[in-house]
Structures are given as structure tokens and as C-alpha cells.
Scaffold this motif. Structure first.
Motif, PDB file in Angstrom:
ATOM      1  N   ILE A  24       2.871 -19.824 -39.621  1.00 12.54           N
ATOM      2  CA  ILE A  24       3.375 -18.932 -38.508  1.00 12.54           C
ATOM      3  C   ILE A  24       4.665 -19.586 -38.340  1.00 12.54           C
ATOM      4  O   ILE A  24       5.537 -18.760 -37.787  1.00 12.54           O
ATOM      5  CB  ILE A  24       2.408 -19.274 -37.310  1.00 12.54           C
ATOM      6  CG1 ILE A  24       0.831 -18.747 -37.575  1.00 12.54           C
ATOM      7  CG2 ILE A  24       3.043 -18.606 -36.023  1.00 12.54           C
ATOM      8  CD1 ILE A  24       0.715 -17.490 -38.103  1.00 12.54           C
ATOM      9  N   ALA A  25       5.100 -20.874 -38.687  1.00 11.12           N
ATOM     10  CA  ALA A  25       6.494 -21.144 -38.326  1.00 11.12           C
ATOM     11  C   ALA A  25       7.186 -20.390 -39.262  1.00 11.12           C
ATOM     12  O   ALA A  25       8.438 -20.038 -38.882  1.00 11.12           O
ATOM     13  CB  ALA A  25       6.667 -22.620 -38.695  1.00 11.12           C
ATOM     14  N   MET A  26       7.028 -20.380 -40.340  1.00  8.76           N
ATOM     15  CA  MET A  26       7.759 -19.425 -41.416  1.00  8.76           C
ATOM     16  C   MET A  26       7.878 -18.193 -41.046  1.00  8.76           C
ATOM     17  O   MET A  26       9.070 -17.558 -40.983  1.00  8.76           O
ATOM     18  CB  MET A  26       7.179 -19.516 -42.903  1.00  8.76           C
ATOM     19  CG  MET A  26       7.988 -18.728 -43.730  1.00  8.76           C
ATOM     20  SD  MET A  26       7.084 -18.512 -45.502  1.00  8.76           S
ATOM     21  CE  MET A  26       7.887 -19.897 -46.227  1.00  8.76           C
ATOM     22  N   GLN A  27       6.793 -17.539 -40.343  1.00  2.07           N
ATOM     23  CA  GLN A  27       6.864 -16.075 -39.977  1.00  2.07           C
ATOM     24  C   GLN A  27       7.881 -16.169 -38.752  1.00  2.07           C
ATOM     25  O   GLN A  27       8.590 -15.027 -38.626  1.00  2.07           O
ATOM     26  CB  GLN A  27       5.414 -15.554 -39.541  1.00  2.07           C
ATOM     27  CG  GLN A  27       4.533 -15.316 -40.543  1.00  2.07           C
ATOM     28  CD  GLN A  27       5.063 -14.006 -41.304  1.00  2.07           C
ATOM     29  OE1 GLN A  27       5.634 -13.449 -40.840  1.00  2.07           O
ATOM     30  NE2 GLN A  27       4.731 -14.170 -42.579  1.00  2.07           N
ATOM     31  N   ALA A  28       7.822 -16.922 -37.821  1.00  2.00           N
ATOM     32  CA  ALA A  28       8.824 -17.045 -36.770  1.00  2.00           C
ATOM     33  C   ALA A  28      10.252 -17.042 -37.139  1.00  2.00           C
ATOM     34  O   ALA A  28      11.140 -16.495 -36.393  1.00  2.00           O
ATOM     35  CB  ALA A  28       8.323 -18.376 -35.731  1.00  2.00           C
ATOM     36  N   SER A  29      10.725 -17.998 -38.120  1.00  2.00           N
ATOM     37  CA  SER A  29      11.846 -18.072 -38.698  1.00  2.00           C
ATOM     38  C   SER A  29      12.404 -16.525 -39.255  1.00  2.00           C
ATOM     39  O   SER A  29      13.309 -16.331 -38.900  1.00  2.00           O
ATOM     40  CB  SER A  29      12.150 -18.987 -39.780  1.00  2.00           C
ATOM     41  OG  SER A  29      11.956 -20.452 -39.196  1.00  2.00           O
ATOM     42  N   LEU A  30      11.408 -15.934 -40.177  1.00  2.00           N
ATOM     43  CA  LEU A  30      11.533 -14.876 -40.627  1.00  2.00           C
ATOM     44  C   LEU A  30      11.942 -13.759 -39.561  1.00  2.00           C
ATOM     45  O   LEU A  30      12.969 -12.814 -39.521  1.00  2.00           O
ATOM     46  CB  LEU A  30      10.664 -14.258 -41.487  1.00  2.00           C
ATOM     47  CG  LEU A  30      10.491 -15.184 -42.607  1.00  2.00           C
ATOM     48  CD1 LEU A  30       9.319 -14.847 -43.443  1.00  2.00           C
ATOM     49  CD2 LEU A  30      11.819 -14.966 -43.638  1.00  2.00           C
ATOM     50  N   ALA A  31      11.116 -13.770 -38.568  1.00  2.00           N
ATOM     51  CA  ALA A  31      11.160 -12.790 -37.560  1.00  2.00           C
ATOM     52  C   ALA A  31      12.588 -12.565 -36.756  1.00  2.00           C
ATOM     53  O   ALA A  31      12.968 -11.726 -36.137  1.00  2.00           O
ATOM     54  CB  ALA A  31       9.918 -12.758 -36.442  1.00  2.00           C
ATOM     55  N   THR A  32      12.997 -13.962 -36.512  1.00  2.00           N
ATOM     56  CA  THR A  32      14.095 -14.359 -35.974  1.00  2.00           C
ATOM     57  C   THR A  32      15.486 -14.149 -36.857  1.00  2.00           C
ATOM     58  O   THR A  32      16.442 -14.287 -36.284  1.00  2.00           O
ATOM     59  CB  THR A  32      14.356 -15.315 -35.058  1.00  2.00           C
ATOM     60  OG1 THR A  32      13.784 -16.632 -36.074  1.00  2.00           O
ATOM     61  CG2 THR A  32      13.206 -15.581 -34.100  1.00  2.00           C
ATOM     62  N   GLY A  33      15.174 -13.645 -38.075  1.00  2.00           N
ATOM     63  CA  GLY A  33      16.387 -13.806 -39.170  1.00  2.00           C
ATOM     64  C   GLY A  33      17.134 -14.966 -39.135  1.00  2.00           C
ATOM     65  O   GLY A  33      18.221 -15.039 -39.398  1.00  2.00           O
ATOM     66  N   ASP A  34      16.179 -16.195 -39.260  1.00  2.00           N
ATOM     67  CA  ASP A  34      16.825 -17.580 -39.474  1.00  2.00           C
ATOM     68  C   ASP A  34      15.987 -18.287 -40.460  1.00  2.00           C
ATOM     69  O   ASP A  34      15.400 -19.146 -40.096  1.00  2.00           O
ATOM     70  CB  ASP A  34      16.738 -18.102 -37.989  1.00  2.00           C
ATOM     71  CG  ASP A  34      17.275 -19.697 -37.867  1.00  2.00           C
ATOM     72  OD1 ASP A  34      18.224 -19.873 -38.896  1.00  2.00           O
ATOM     73  OD2 ASP A  34      16.699 -20.357 -37.062  1.00  2.00           O
ATOM     74  N   PRO A  35      16.466 -18.104 -41.825  1.00  2.00           N
ATOM     75  CA  PRO A  35      15.826 -18.974 -42.760  1.00  2.00           C
ATOM     76  C   PRO A  35      16.126 -20.446 -42.594  1.00  2.00           C
ATOM     77  O   PRO A  35      15.310 -21.073 -43.328  1.00  2.00           O
ATOM     78  CB  PRO A  35      16.286 -18.242 -44.204  1.00  2.00           C
ATOM     79  CG  PRO A  35      17.662 -17.477 -43.663  1.00  2.00           C
ATOM     80  CD  PRO A  35      17.405 -17.203 -42.213  1.00  2.00           C
ATOM     81  N   ALA A  36      17.244 -20.742 -41.779  1.00  3.93           N
ATOM     82  CA  ALA A  36      17.601 -22.221 -41.961  1.00  3.93           C
ATOM     83  C   ALA A  36      16.508 -22.783 -41.038  1.00  3.93           C
ATOM     84  O   ALA A  36      16.196 -24.244 -41.127  1.00  3.93           O
ATOM     85  CB  ALA A  36      19.107 -22.312 -41.198  1.00  3.93           C
ATOM     86  N   GLY A  37      15.575 -22.132 -40.242  1.00  2.00           N
ATOM     87  CA  GLY A  37      14.623 -22.501 -39.210  1.00  2.00           C
ATOM     88  C   GLY A  37      13.525 -23.090 -40.189  1.00  2.00           C
ATOM     89  O   GLY A  37      12.993 -23.981 -39.652  1.00  2.00           O
ATOM     90  N   MET A  38      13.516 -22.682 -41.479  1.00  3.64           N
ATOM     91  CA  MET A  38      12.437 -23.055 -42.288  1.00  3.64           C
ATOM     92  C   MET A  38      12.854 -24.498 -42.899  1.00  3.64           C
ATOM     93  O   MET A  38      11.726 -25.441 -43.446  1.00  3.64           O
ATOM     94  CB  MET A  38      12.280 -22.203 -43.527  1.00  3.64           C
ATOM     95  CG  MET A  38      11.728 -20.948 -42.981  1.00  3.64           C
ATOM     96  SD  MET A  38      10.878 -19.798 -44.326  1.00  3.64           S
ATOM     97  CE  MET A  38      12.766 -19.086 -44.738  1.00  3.64           C
ATOM     98  N   CYS A  39      14.059 -25.061 -42.987  1.00  2.00           N
ATOM     99  CA  CYS A  39      14.322 -26.007 -43.766  1.00  2.00           C
ATOM    100  C   CYS A  39      13.790 -27.523 -43.106  1.00  2.00           C
ATOM    101  O   CYS A  39      13.314 -28.256 -44.170  1.00  2.00           O
ATOM    102  CB  CYS A  39      16.059 -26.314 -43.704  1.00  2.00           C
ATOM    103  SG  CYS A  39      16.754 -24.827 -44.559  1.00  2.00           S
ATOM    104  N   PRO A  40      13.626 -27.550 -42.026  1.00  3.38           N
ATOM    105  CA  PRO A  40      12.954 -28.964 -41.672  1.00  3.38           C
ATOM    106  C   PRO A  40      11.599 -29.050 -42.037  1.00  3.38           C
ATOM    107  O   PRO A  40      10.846 -30.056 -42.056  1.00  3.38           O
ATOM    108  CB  PRO A  40      13.108 -28.929 -40.079  1.00  3.38           C
ATOM    109  CG  PRO A  40      13.954 -27.893 -39.808  1.00  3.38           C
ATOM    110  CD  PRO A  40      14.252 -26.869 -40.908  1.00  3.38           C
ATOM    111  N   LEU A  41      11.147 -27.816 -42.560  1.00  4.05           N
ATOM    112  CA  LEU A  41       9.511 -27.784 -42.568  1.00  4.05           C
ATOM    113  C   LEU A  41       9.204 -27.837 -44.269  1.00  4.05           C
ATOM    114  O   LEU A  41       8.167 -27.888 -44.505  1.00  4.05           O
ATOM    115  CB  LEU A  41       8.955 -26.405 -42.187  1.00  4.05           C
ATOM    116  CG  LEU A  41       9.168 -26.296 -40.690  1.00  4.05           C
ATOM    117  CD1 LEU A  41       8.756 -24.802 -40.375  1.00  4.05           C
ATOM    118  CD2 LEU A  41       8.656 -27.238 -39.658  1.00  4.05           C
ATOM    119  N   VAL A  42      10.427 -27.621 -44.946  1.00  7.37           N
ATOM    120  CA  VAL A  42      10.014 -27.482 -46.438  1.00  7.37           C
ATOM    121  C   VAL A  42       9.343 -28.292 -47.040  1.00  7.37           C
ATOM    122  O   VAL A  42       8.095 -28.425 -47.796  1.00  7.37           O
ATOM    123  CB  VAL A  42      11.286 -27.066 -47.157  1.00  7.37           C
ATOM    124  CG1 VAL A  42      11.200 -27.164 -48.678  1.00  7.37           C
ATOM    125  CG2 VAL A  42      11.931 -25.558 -46.950  1.00  7.37           C
TER     126      VAL A  42
END
Length: 609
Positions: free
Chosen positions: A217-235
Motif C-alpha cells: 500500500i505504501a507503493m500505491q500511495a507513492s504512485l497516487a501522489t506522483g512521488d516515486p521518490a517516496g518508495m526509495c526508503p522502502l526498496v
């Protein structure tokens, strides 16, 4: 002029909702039928674990309350691929899921760690709730209820209340892991179009405590806000617990965004050789890599042959400034239009059509919509129709004569061709309507002005019109429901006066008026039975849902009541909501100490049905 919104009564919650686990598990959860919108998300992501209940007919004004349907039984979701949107439906966890704490070292000192016993980012008391808003309700059952909600809801005010309940920092209920429960809350917010709120919920959990479901869901939230950088701490931690290929592409994008263009390019090339993704899905990822590499690997994106929009395609396109064909947006679920309305990456003129729709839904506030029109007016380089509307709105605030301001408001209200569009305009004009003095000279506009003010919760300003409106009029009925101080107990003759005022009301409105009054306790109890019989409103009807929401209200579990209210309002339009359902929703909210929401929902029902 006062700008105070409706006042929220706050109460403590202390008793468990044991009856829900018994009644709903045994008898099922009733819901009014709703056409499920076509999903923006990957196959399986936006679908309940069991087939949706058959929609109940909505044509009859005397439709009965919802009947029970089988309880949902969760099934595992298939593995995700980038082509399917990068994220499957999150898998429910029957027992608390182990976190990744043993797999990675926590970067913060122990004093900075956040407990999973309480998750969310908004202060509950400021929203009218308590920290124990779910009480002792079974967490797994609450998760099942969240999965049953088909968004968007017909009520703007219920949508606002549910968003606030889902974002508030509340105690995690029993039998669920706090991170998994946060994932379910964020997933529902995403389906409601509340992208920013969903991101806030997932970020209220430390990465150290993420579960596979929350990573999804965190990935989905990053995509929904147009913020792929939001995924970086999670990779890195996500790849240790998930085999989803989307994280491989995320790793490449994050390498580029982190200043490692060669590493990112090599990872994208390897992903292409291994057929991790194809076509536009890997092309958009490479576009992000190109942006992070100062354009050294930039690619052109072509939408030819792309049949549908996914969260992956939406999020990466928004992040890289790639125009999405309007037909793909229109064919996606309505949540994508709300996501676009909230996106800071789009120009005001591009956001505006979606922002008006989002305002009607409660995703966008009246003040935010006014600000957006203000930007269009200031820039003066947008579409002529948008500029004209912006200037009419300015005139509705600034014309010296009240009659001229009212004329501008009427023009704004009448321009849209759809019911939803006209309602969005009443949201837009709420504070302009507040500036009209309540007197006999302006009385001819009272009904519309009051309705507009109440869309933004300006109940105190609206109540000043009480000496002006006539008994039995639409404005009078709205004030009878919304007055923050309460009114003299109404009699049966008052309700019949509204029913018989053909210019302002009809039988359906009268049914909703009675249901709202009875739920708020504003009509004499000895008159309720006769009125219910006259108007064919089965207030006393009982089933698993009515029992559950009534008991949740009695136990003052505000968040549980909001969730059950959404379950009881599963229809695309207010005209499909039975008056019996409205009665139980309003009554339970009032019992739970959420009378402000109860009043606004009851008034909205009468205004919009």
C-alpha cells in the motif's frame, strides 16, 4: 462574519463492540447496492475478496432498509507484475504479521520509535473523535468492513467524516497488527481518492515495522501522489520480504534519483533483458531514471495500444510530466480524478475539472476550490470559460449590492449541466453565500444560500436565517436539521407542512426529513410512529447492520460508527439511500458524540435527494 464550522461534541470511548463480531459474522453485513467503478488499480486490487452483493433496486421511494449479505472471506492475491499496475490486492492477515525489524537495523534512536499500538497522523480530538475510536471491536472484522466499502460514497459529509476517522491517530484494535491495520485504512483512503491522506497514514508507521501488506500500500500511495521518490526508503526492506518485480524497477529509479545514473541504467537494462516489464510500464520507469540522470537516458512515451490506466502508469506519468490521454482518465475509477485534483504537478486549469468533482465528493474543500479559481483569475491565461467563472466568483464576493452578488451566485449555480456539477458549485460558493445578509429583501434566495453554506459546515451563519425562512420551506427544513443550538421540538404538523409544500419538497424529501429529525431527536416521540406510517419510513426495522451501528453508537465508538455508516450507504447517489438507513446513521453518530457530522449528513440528504 463568523467563519466557525460546525462544532464537534467529543466523548470518550471505552466499551468493546462485541455485538458486531457476533451479529455481522453470523448474519452478514447489509449494504445498499452500488455500481462498482472501474478500477484504476491493478486487477484484484480494488475488488472485494468475495463477489459484491446484488444491488438492491433504487427506483421505489419506499424502499426498505438493507438486507444482510454473506460476510466476506478473504482469499490470497496473485503476485504482481509491473504491467498489472505493480501492486496486488493486499492480503488480509489472520494473525499479526512479523515486521522486518530483524532484517534491518533501525536508524533512529529507541526514544524516536513509534509504537504500533496507535497509528495515524491527525489529532483525533481536533476532528471530533477520541483516541479509542474503535474501542474493543475485532480488528479483523473492521478490516473486512473496510474492504466492503465501495467508494466513492454518495454523501460529501460522510466521506469527510470517514476520511478523518481513518487518518486520526487511534488505538489499534485487538487481533490485528498495527501496520496491517494502517495498510487497510490507507487502501480505503486511496479508493476514496484521498491520496495525500493515505500517504500520511502509511508514513505514520516506522519502516522498521512495515509488513508485506503495508509495503504494497505504501507503493500505491507513492504512485497516487506522483512521488516515486517516496518508495526509495522502502526498496531495500521491501525486497527482503517481497518478490514483486515492481520493487526491482523501483530500485533502479531510486538509484537514479540518488545520484547513481550508471547503476540505474544497468538495472533498467537488466530488467528489460529479463522481461521484468514491457512496453509503457518499463518505459515510464526509464523516464524516471532519465530525469534522475539529468536526461541522459530520457525516452519518449507513446500511449498507442495502452488500453487502461493503472496506478503504476498514472504515478510515473504524473511524476515525469507525461500527458495522460483523457480517455484513459475518464475510463479509470473516479479516484484518479480526485488524485489529479490534489496533484501539485498539474497546472490549475488542468486540475480544475477534477477539482470540482473532488469538491462535490469532499476530497477538496470549498476554500481550496476558491483558491484554485483565484490562481486561474490571477494568471488569466487559461480557458476563457474558466476565467469567466473565476471572475463571476470574484463578483459574488465583491459586488457592493447584495442583489448583484445573489445574481452572480445564481449564475454560478445554474451553469453546470449535471446534478453533481451544480452541487460542486454550491460547495464553491459557500463563503460567498455566508456574506449575504439574512433579511427579507434577500429571502427569495434563502433556500439556496443556506444549502450552499451547509456544504462547508457554516451552520452558525446559516442559522441566522431562521427568522427569515417560512415554515415548510426548503431552507426552514435545512435549518431544522442543522441548527447547532437545536430548535424547539417539531410536531407532526411541521413535518407535514414540509411534505405538502410542493414548491420546495416532495415525498422523498419528506421521508429523509423525518429520518433525519428522528435520528437527531428533534421531533416529538409521540408523533414519530404516525409520521413514519404516513410516509412509509420503517424506522423500527432491525437487522444485523442496524443492530451493529446502533450498539457502536451507544458504546461511543465514533470511528466504528463512521465505518458502519459507509457500509450502510453503498450507492452512487443520495436517491438510492433508504430513509431507514439515514435514521440509523444519524442516530448512531449522535449517540457516539458526533452530532456535528450527524446534522450535516441529515441536512445534506434533504438538500440533495
Amino acid at each position: 462574519m463568523s467563519k466557525r464550522r460546525f462544532r464537534l461534541k467529543i466523548s470518550r470511548t471505552s466499551v468493546a463492540l462485541g455485538a458486531i463480531a457476533v451479529a455481522l459474522t453470523a448474519a452478514g453485513i447489509p449494504a445498499v447496492g452500488q455500481d462498482v467503478p472501474e478500477s484504476l488499480l491493478p486487477p484484484g486490487f480494488n475488488e472485494p475478496a468475495t463477489p459484491a452483493p446484488t444491488p438492491a433496486p433504487t427506483s421505489s421511494p419506499t424502499r426498505r432498509a438493507p438486507t444482510p449479505v454473506p460476510s466476506p472471506v478473504a482469499t490470497p492475491a496473485p503476485a504482481a507484475t509491473p504491467e498489472s499496475g505493480a501492486t496486488p490486492e493486499p492480503t488480509p492477515t489472520p494473525t499479526p504479521t512479523q515486521s522486518v525489524e530483524e532484517m534491518m537495523k533501525y536508524e533512529l534512536p529507541p526514544s524516536a520509535k513509534r509504537s504500533l499500538e496507535r497509528v495515524g497522523f491527525a489529532a483525533p480530538r481536533q476532528l471530533g473523535f477520541t483516541a479509542n475510536g474503535y474501542g474493543g471491536s475485532d480488528g479483523q472484522l473492521l478490516e473486512a468492513l473496510m474492504r466492503r466499502v465501495d467508494a466513492p460514497l454518495p454523501s460529501r459529509w460522510l466521506s469527510i467524516g470517514l476520511r478523518r476517522a481513518l487518518t486520526a491517530s487511534m488505538t489499534t484494535p485487538p487481533r490485528v497488527n498495527g501496520a496491517d491495520f494502517a495498510a487497510e485504512r490507507a487502501w480505503l483512503l486511496l479508493r476514496m481518492g484521498e491520496a495525500n491522506a493515505a500517504r500520511g497514514v502509511v508514513q505514520s508507521v516506522d519502516v522498521d515495522n512495515y509488513t508485506p501488506k503495508l509495503f504494497q500500500i505504501a507503493m500505491q500511495a507513492s504512485l497516487a501522489t506522483g512521488d516515486p521518490a517516496g518508495m526509495c526508503p522502502l526498496v531495500a526492506p521491501a525486497q527482503q520480504v517481497s518478490s514483486e518485480t515492481s520493487w526491482t524497477l523501483a530500485a533502479a529509479m531510486c538509484a537514479a534519483l540518488g545520484g547513481e545514473p550508471k547503476k540505474a541504467g544497468d538495472m533498467i537494462d537488466a530488467a528489460r533483458r529479463k522481461s521484468v516489464a514491457h512496453g509503457i510500464d518499463i518505459g515510464l520507469a526509464e523516464k524516471v531514471v532519465g530525469r534522475g540522470s539529468q536526461g541522459r537516458r530520457d525516452v519518449s512515451i507513446e500511449w498507442d495500444g495502452v488500453g487502461h490506466l493503472t496506478a503504476w502508469r498514472y504515478g510515473l506519468a504524473i511524476a515525469t510530466g507525461v500527458d495522460i490521454p483523457r480517455d484513459l482518465i475518464d475510463n479509470a475509477g473516479p479516484q484518479v480524478r480526485y488524485w489529479r485534483a490534489l496533484s501539485p504537478y498539474l497546472a490549475p486549469s488542468v486540475r480544475l475539472p477534477d477539482a470540482e468533482s473532488a469538491a462535490a465528493q469532499g476530497v477538496f474543500s470549498s476554500a481550496a476550490l476558491v483558491d484554485l479559481y483565484g490562481q486561474i483569475d490571477a494568471e488569466a491565461d487559461d480557458a476563457a470559460a474558466q476565467i469567466a467563472t473565476a471572475r463571476d466568483l470574484r463578483s459574488a464576493y465583491t459586488e457592493p449590492a447584495a442583489a448583484d452578488r445573489i445574481a452572480m451566485l445564481r449564475r454560478l449555480w445554474s451553469e453546470p449541466s449535471t446534478r453533481r456539477g451544480r452541487f460542486a458549485r454550491t460547495v464553491l460558493t459557500a463563503e460567498a453565500a455566508e456574506r449575504i445578509a439574512p433579511n427579507k429583501a434577500n429571502a427569495q434566495a434563502a433556500d439556496d444560500l443556506i444549502a450552499s453554506m451547509l456544504t462547508a459546515g457554516l451552520d452558525i451563519a446559516a442559522s441566522r436565517w431562521a427568522p427569515v425562512v417560512e415554515r415548510g420551506s426548503q431552507g426552514w427544513a435545512l435549518l431544522a436539521l442543522s441548527d447547532p443550538e437545536g430548535v424547539a421540538m417539531l410536531r407532526g404538523s411541521d413535518v407535514r407542512a414540509y411534505r405538502d409544500n410542493g414548491a420546495a419538497a416532495d415525498r422523498r424529501k419528506a421521508q429523509m426529513f423525518l429520518a433525519g429529525l428522528a435520528g437527531l431527536g428533534r421531533v416529538r416521540s409521540e408523533d414519530v410512529a404516525d409520521l413514519a406510517k404516513d410516509l412509509d419510513v420503517q424506522i423500527g426495522m432491525s437487522n444485523a447492520w442496524t443492530q451493529a451501528i446502533d450498539k457502536a453508537g451507544q458504546r461511543r465508538e465514533g470511528a466504528t460508527v463512521m465505518l458502519l455508516a459507509a457500509i450502510g450507504m453503498q450507492t452512487s447517489d443520495w436517491r438510492g439511500v433508504p430513509p431507514e438507513a439515514l435514521f440509523h446513521i444519524v442516530s448512531a453518530l449522535r449517540a457516539a458524540g458526533l452530532e456535528g457530522y450527524a446534522r450535516m449528513i441529515a441536512a445534506e440528504a434533504v438538500a440533495r435527494v
